[in-house]
Write an enzyme that holds these catalytic residues in place. Structure first.
Site, PDB file in Angstrom:
ATOM      1  N   ASP A  44       0.843  -1.202   0.000  1.00 38.59           N
ATOM      2  CA  ASP A  44       0.000   0.000   0.000  1.00 38.59           C
ATOM      3  C   ASP A  44       0.878   1.253   0.000  1.00 38.59           C
ATOM      4  OD1 ASP A  44       0.835  -0.150   2.602  1.00 38.59           O
ATOM      5  OD2 ASP A  44      -1.142   0.059   3.515  1.00 38.59           O
ATOM      6  N   SER A  45       2.210   1.054  -0.054  1.00 42.96           N
ATOM      7  CA  SER A  45       3.140   2.156  -0.361  1.00 42.96           C
ATOM      8  C   SER A  45       2.795   2.726  -1.738  1.00 42.96           C
ATOM      9  CB  SER A  45       4.592   1.667  -0.333  1.00 42.96           C
ATOM     10  OG  SER A  45       4.728   0.488  -1.104  1.00 42.96           O
ATOM     11  N   ASP A  83      -1.172  -6.146  -0.296  1.00 40.03           N
ATOM     12  CA  ASP A  83      -1.414  -5.500   0.991  1.00 40.03           C
ATOM     13  C   ASP A  83      -2.902  -5.264   1.198  1.00 40.03           C
ATOM     14  OD1 ASP A  83       0.430  -4.919   2.954  1.00 40.03           O
ATOM     15  OD2 ASP A  83       1.282  -3.201   1.887  1.00 40.03           O
ATOM     16  N   LYS A 113      -1.179  -9.432   2.822  1.00 41.57           N
ATOM     17  CA  LYS A 113      -0.381  -8.957   3.963  1.00 41.57           C
ATOM     18  C   LYS A 113      -1.221  -7.963   4.754  1.00 41.57           C
ATOM     19  CE  LYS A 113       3.319  -5.953   3.633  1.00 41.57           C
ATOM     20  NZ  LYS A 113       2.825  -4.822   4.446  1.00 41.57           N
ATOM     21  N   GLU A 115      -1.105  -5.475   8.597  1.00 41.41           N
ATOM     22  CA  GLU A 115      -0.236  -4.913   9.629  1.00 41.41           C
ATOM     23  C   GLU A 115      -0.792  -5.179  11.026  1.00 41.41           C
ATOM     24  OE1 GLU A 115       0.461  -0.763   8.826  1.00 41.41           O
ATOM     25  OE2 GLU A 115       1.160  -1.163   6.785  1.00 41.41           O
ATOM     26  N   GLU A 182       9.641  -4.247  10.048  1.00 41.72           N
ATOM     27  CA  GLU A 182      10.087  -2.954   9.501  1.00 41.72           C
ATOM     28  C   GLU A 182      10.654  -2.036  10.587  1.00 41.72           C
ATOM     29  OE1 GLU A 182       7.300  -1.029   6.876  1.00 41.72           O
ATOM     30  OE2 GLU A 182       8.498   0.815   6.789  1.00 41.72           O
TER      31      GLU A 182
HETATM   32  O1  KIV Z   1       3.556  -1.103   1.544  1.00 40.15           O
HETATM   33  C1  KIV Z   1       4.702  -1.534   1.442  1.00 40.15           C
HETATM   34  O2  KIV Z   1       5.417  -1.320   0.459  1.00 40.15           O
HETATM   35  C2  KIV Z   1       5.224  -2.326   2.550  1.00 40.15           C
HETATM   36  C3  KIV Z   1       6.693  -2.572   2.572  1.00 40.15           C
HETATM   37  C4  KIV Z   1       7.410  -1.341   2.950  1.00 40.15           C
HETATM   38  C5  KIV Z   1       7.042  -3.731   3.425  1.00 40.15           C
HETATM   39  O3  KIV Z   1       4.494  -2.696   3.410  1.00 40.15           O
END
Ligand code: KIV
Length: 275
Positions: A44-45, A83, A113, A115, A182
């Site tokens: 989600d970056s 994510d 994924k 968090e 992280e």
């Molecule tokens: O969103 C993302 O790119 C991430 C990585 C920084 C692990 O969660």
């Protein structure tokens, strides 16, 4: 050969490292796949490096599905992890399963994924019970940036280190197949790695983790809004791109581009008849 959750488990067993990079589109995913990267994270970056937000909070399920689908088409062998965006799983176990299912069905991800630690263990268990592999994410969790008060290194006090270890164990117990760690001191990430049976993927967590992940625009020098200490720049593509854009701009304006070589032809006789 397609990387799967079994590839991750075997890598942990054999002590071979896992490579992971983020990607958000078909062509980049294809290049990473060809380079032999084990896993592609549609992070989600996306919110920061593709959509230009200052954090990941505004990223939606629709954004994630759209980009995951593109990446999945480009990744033949890499394990594609999508994510789960902010508020797509924190709200309830039911929401978590429904939204994880959408990333698999509509995005064609191979895993999801999310968090958090102990507090999201029920969500992880329910998603895994639904047949969907889960990668967890602890330490600096960008979706909680407002609670954490910024992008800060995590787990430095005794209490915080104990909480991270407890989180890692809870995630494993809930059935996650791997965990991203992280912005955590190297020795703590190493300790967690040694205590877990599932592989740890570090980002700003030292070289003792079972694998590493980086945001691709960071490692290629394409994103300059903010560069964390842990980023290694493997190329300066941003500079190369700006130079190319500048040259194109000049050539368009002084009519050097397009030249004959980039131009289609037609018989002069036909054109003359049209005058
Ligand atoms: O969103 C993302 O790119 C991430 C990585 C920084 C692990 O969660």
């Amino acid at each position: 050969m397609k990387n799967t959750v079994l590839t991750f488990a075997k890598a942990k067993e054999d002590g071979t490292k896992i490579s992971m990079l983020t990607a958000y589109d078909y062509s980049t995913a294809k290049l990473m796949d060809e380079a032999g990267i084990n896993s592609i994270l549609v992070g989600d970056s996306l919110g920061n490096v593709v959509l230009g937000y200052e954090d990941t909070i505004s990223v939606t399920m629709e954004d994630m599905i759209h980009h995951t689908r593109a990446v999945s088409r480009g990744a033949k062998n890499a394990l594609v992890i999508a994510d789960m965006p902010f508020m797509s799983y924190q709200t309830s176990v039911y929401d978590a399963v429904v939204n994880a299912g959408r990333l698999m069905k509509e995005g064609r991800a191979n895993a999801v994924k999310l968090e958090g630690g102990t507090e999201v263990a029920p969500q992880i268990k329910a998603i895994v019970d639904a047949g969907i592999p889960v990668c967890a994410h602890i330490g600096l969790t960008p979706q909680s940036i407002n609670r954490l008060g910024g992008n800060k290194v995590q787990g430095k006090s005794e209490a915080a280190a104990k909480k991270l270890l407890a989180d890692a164990l809870a995630i494993q117990e809930a059935g996650a197949f791997s965990v991203v760690i992280e912005a955590v001191p190297k020795k703590l990430a190493e300790l967690i790695t040694n205590k877990l049976d599932i592989p740890t993927i570090g980002i700003g967590a030292g070289n003792g983790c079972d694998g590493q992940v980086l945001v691709y625009q960071d490692m290629l020098g394409m994103f300059s809004d903010f560069t964390p200490k842990f980023v290694k720049k493997y190329a300066s593509l941003g500079e190369i791109m700006t130079a190319a854009f500048r040259q194109y701009d000049e050539e368009v304006k002084n009519t050097f581009f397009p030249s004959e070589e980039h131009t289609y032809k037609i018989d002069d006789e036909i054109i003359e008849k049209l005058y």
